[in-house]
Motif scaffolding. Sequence first.
Motif, PDB file in Angstrom:
ATOM      1  N   GLU A  48       0.836  -1.210   0.000  1.00  0.00           N
ATOM      2  CA  GLU A  48       0.000   0.000   0.000  1.00  0.00           C
ATOM      3  C   GLU A  48       0.871   1.260   0.000  1.00  0.00           C
ATOM      4  N   TYR A  49       1.984   1.224   0.712  1.00  0.00           N
ATOM      5  CA  TYR A  49       2.893   2.369   0.748  1.00  0.00           C
ATOM      6  C   TYR A  49       3.547   2.590  -0.620  1.00  0.00           C
ATOM      7  N   ILE A  50       3.958   1.502  -1.262  1.00  0.00           N
ATOM      8  CA  ILE A  50       4.553   1.622  -2.599  1.00  0.00           C
ATOM      9  C   ILE A  50       3.537   2.212  -3.574  1.00  0.00           C
ATOM     10  N   LYS A  51       2.296   1.790  -3.445  1.00  0.00           N
ATOM     11  CA  LYS A  51       1.243   2.351  -4.303  1.00  0.00           C
ATOM     12  C   LYS A  51       1.092   3.847  -4.053  1.00  0.00           C
ATOM     13  N   GLU A  52       1.202   4.254  -2.802  1.00  0.00           N
ATOM     14  CA  GLU A  52       1.044   5.666  -2.445  1.00  0.00           C
ATOM     15  C   GLU A  52       2.154   6.530  -3.036  1.00  0.00           C
ATOM     16  N   VAL A  53       3.416   6.051  -2.971  1.00  0.00           N
ATOM     17  CA  VAL A  53       4.537   6.901  -3.395  1.00  0.00           C
ATOM     18  C   VAL A  53       4.943   6.676  -4.852  1.00  0.00           C
ATOM     19  N   ALA A  54       4.524   5.550  -5.448  1.00  0.00           N
ATOM     20  CA  ALA A  54       4.983   5.230  -6.807  1.00  0.00           C
ATOM     21  C   ALA A  54       3.862   4.783  -7.729  1.00  0.00           C
ATOM     22  N   GLY A  55       2.627   5.010  -7.323  1.00  0.00           N
ATOM     23  CA  GLY A  55       1.490   4.500  -8.082  1.00  0.00           C
ATOM     24  C   GLY A  55       1.388   5.016  -9.497  1.00  0.00           C
ATOM     25  N   ASP A  56       1.958   6.200  -9.767  1.00  0.00           N
ATOM     26  CA  ASP A  56       1.832   6.796 -11.098  1.00  0.00           C
ATOM     27  C   ASP A  56       2.921   6.322 -12.064  1.00  0.00           C
ATOM     28  N   LYS A  57       3.869   5.531 -11.583  1.00  0.00           N
ATOM     29  CA  LYS A  57       4.962   5.066 -12.439  1.00  0.00           C
ATOM     30  C   LYS A  57       4.505   3.896 -13.313  1.00  0.00           C
ATOM     31  N   THR A  58       4.937   3.912 -14.571  1.00  0.00           N
ATOM     32  CA  THR A  58       4.686   2.782 -15.472  1.00  0.00           C
ATOM     33  C   THR A  58       5.835   1.793 -15.319  1.00  0.00           C
ATOM     34  N   TYR A  85      -0.994  -2.427 -10.988  1.00  0.00           N
ATOM     35  CA  TYR A  85      -0.315  -3.694 -10.724  1.00  0.00           C
ATOM     36  C   TYR A  85      -0.500  -4.118  -9.264  1.00  0.00           C
ATOM     37  N   ILE A  86      -0.349  -3.182  -8.339  1.00  0.00           N
ATOM     38  CA  ILE A  86      -0.518  -3.518  -6.920  1.00  0.00           C
ATOM     39  C   ILE A  86      -1.963  -3.887  -6.623  1.00  0.00           C
ATOM     40  N   ASP A  87      -2.913  -3.188  -7.232  1.00  0.00           N
ATOM     41  CA  ASP A  87      -4.324  -3.561  -7.064  1.00  0.00           C
ATOM     42  C   ASP A  87      -4.552  -4.995  -7.527  1.00  0.00           C
ATOM     43  N   LEU A  88      -3.962  -5.350  -8.663  1.00  0.00           N
ATOM     44  CA  LEU A  88      -4.101  -6.704  -9.189  1.00  0.00           C
ATOM     45  C   LEU A  88      -3.491  -7.725  -8.229  1.00  0.00           C
ATOM     46  N   MET A  89      -2.272  -7.429  -7.717  1.00  0.00           N
ATOM     47  CA  MET A  89      -1.601  -8.340  -6.790  1.00  0.00           C
ATOM     48  C   MET A  89      -2.423  -8.587  -5.536  1.00  0.00           C
ATOM     49  N   LEU A  90      -3.049  -7.518  -5.009  1.00  0.00           N
ATOM     50  CA  LEU A  90      -3.802  -7.638  -3.766  1.00  0.00           C
ATOM     51  C   LEU A  90      -5.169  -8.280  -3.975  1.00  0.00           C
ATOM     52  N   LYS A  91      -5.627  -8.280  -5.216  1.00  0.00           N
ATOM     53  CA  LYS A  91      -6.953  -8.823  -5.505  1.00  0.00           C
ATOM     54  C   LYS A  91      -6.924 -10.323  -5.764  1.00  0.00           C
ATOM     55  N   GLU A  92      -5.900 -10.803  -6.485  1.00  0.00           N
ATOM     56  CA  GLU A  92      -5.908 -12.202  -6.926  1.00  0.00           C
ATOM     57  C   GLU A  92      -4.490 -12.637  -7.301  1.00  0.00           C
ATOM     58  N   PRO A  93      -4.251 -13.955  -7.352  1.00  0.00           N
ATOM     59  CA  PRO A  93      -2.935 -14.419  -7.800  1.00  0.00           C
ATOM     60  C   PRO A  93      -2.643 -13.956  -9.226  1.00  0.00           C
ATOM     61  N   THR A  94      -1.406 -13.608  -9.483  1.00  0.00           N
ATOM     62  CA  THR A  94      -0.973 -13.237 -10.836  1.00  0.00           C
ATOM     63  C   THR A  94       0.465 -13.673 -11.025  1.00  0.00           C
ATOM     64  N   ASN A  95       0.806 -14.111 -12.225  1.00  0.00           N
ATOM     65  CA  ASN A  95       2.197 -14.507 -12.474  1.00  0.00           C
ATOM     66  C   ASN A  95       3.038 -13.337 -12.983  1.00  0.00           C
ATOM     67  N   TYR A  96       2.465 -12.143 -13.004  1.00  0.00           N
ATOM     68  CA  TYR A  96       3.261 -10.973 -13.377  1.00  0.00           C
ATOM     69  C   TYR A  96       4.232 -10.610 -12.250  1.00  0.00           C
ATOM     70  N   ARG A  97       5.485 -10.332 -12.649  1.00  0.00           N
ATOM     71  CA  ARG A  97       6.532  -9.930 -11.710  1.00  0.00           C
ATOM     72  C   ARG A  97       7.227  -8.670 -12.231  1.00  0.00           C
ATOM     73  N   ILE A  98       7.811  -7.933 -11.311  1.00  0.00           N
ATOM     74  CA  ILE A  98       8.741  -6.861 -11.671  1.00  0.00           C
ATOM     75  C   ILE A  98      10.129  -7.357 -11.322  1.00  0.00           C
ATOM     76  N   PHE A  99      11.044  -7.225 -12.262  1.00  0.00           N
ATOM     77  CA  PHE A  99      12.364  -7.850 -12.147  1.00  0.00           C
ATOM     78  C   PHE A  99      13.449  -6.793 -12.325  1.00  0.00           C
ATOM     79  N   LEU A 100      14.355  -6.695 -11.350  1.00  0.00           N
ATOM     80  CA  LEU A 100      15.512  -5.799 -11.458  1.00  0.00           C
ATOM     81  C   LEU A 100      15.096  -4.378 -11.856  1.00  0.00           C
ATOM     82  N   TYR A 101      14.178  -3.784 -11.072  1.00  0.00           N
ATOM     83  CA  TYR A 101      13.649  -2.475 -11.434  1.00  0.00           C
ATOM     84  C   TYR A 101      14.224  -1.404 -10.508  1.00  0.00           C
ATOM     85  N   ASN A 102      14.741  -0.338 -11.098  1.00  0.00           N
ATOM     86  CA  ASN A 102      15.381   0.736 -10.332  1.00  0.00           C
ATOM     87  C   ASN A 102      14.334   1.766  -9.902  1.00  0.00           C
ATOM     88  N   LEU A 103      13.409   1.321  -9.055  1.00  0.00           N
ATOM     89  CA  LEU A 103      12.324   2.203  -8.618  1.00  0.00           C
ATOM     90  C   LEU A 103      12.849   3.356  -7.771  1.00  0.00           C
TER      91      LEU A 103
END
Length: 289
Positions: A48-58, A85-103
């Motif tokens: 939820e915190y990541i969504k708050e501070v980085a939610g607008d990032k693609t 993406y975070i909404d999707l993760m919190l709602k249901e299982p998903t095989n989408y991952r973020i890998f080696l991302y310089n957030l």
Amino acid sequence: MKLNLVEIPRVKSISKEDFYNNYVKKQRPVVIEQLTKDWPAYEKWKLEYIKEVAGDKTVPLYDDRPVSHKDGFNEAHAKMKMSDYIDLMLKEPTNYRIFLYNLMKEVPVLQNDFKWPNIGLRLVKQLPMLFFGGENSKVFMHFDIDYSNILHFHFHGKKQCILFAPEQSKYLYKVPHSLISREDIDFDNPDFDKFPALQYAEGFVCNLNHGEMLYMPEGYWHYMKYVTPGFSMSLRAFPRKLGNLAKASYNVFIMRHFDVLMRKWKGQDWIDYKNEKAIENTHKVLNVN
């Protein structure tokens, strides 16, 4: 029949001398449970915190599709707003991952939430990369291109990690000219009829909880499964062994470019050839034994 795995040792805290002498020097993994207790991230780093501070990032997303000759090196499979993406993760299982991302580069406020640990490793002082995964998403068995010593911190939930030391490579169906094992191996439920060498591999396993850190020594194979939605951060130190420095240089400056060239030239035939050689090379070892 299951993989031959032992639990990775755990300590609540450790001195840098004990960490270096007992784990880095011996190249053995360990989980340190309370290394992040004094970090702001320990309280703040939830999805939820990541969504708050980085939610607008693609953000770039990866799934578990097999490697294709059409894919570039580490090329993303999809893109999405971090908030979606975070909404999707919190709602249901998903095989989408973020890998080696310089957030942290895009959201500098996150840089204030962690501390460089004084733990006996000379860490590379570049901004840490972050990794995110939905429930049941998996990171295929691989080792890192630079053979670094890795401090892998997990936040929000639980993550299972399976490790194998480099000397176990001969049993893991390593794909030539790459950093991965065969992608059709299910390391949660391996098919020993199809991949008989796996029954001889001796590895390690742990479940990382929020705030815990896993030390992965140089060149260790690792397979990760997000038991719940969550995210991780890695800090790294260059390999100490000269042989591993040489391997890292070869991987970065020669192997990677050779593989890209062959994909362009041979297409899917190159991928198929490498997968066949993975079985052939591994089963030669079984014949010797």
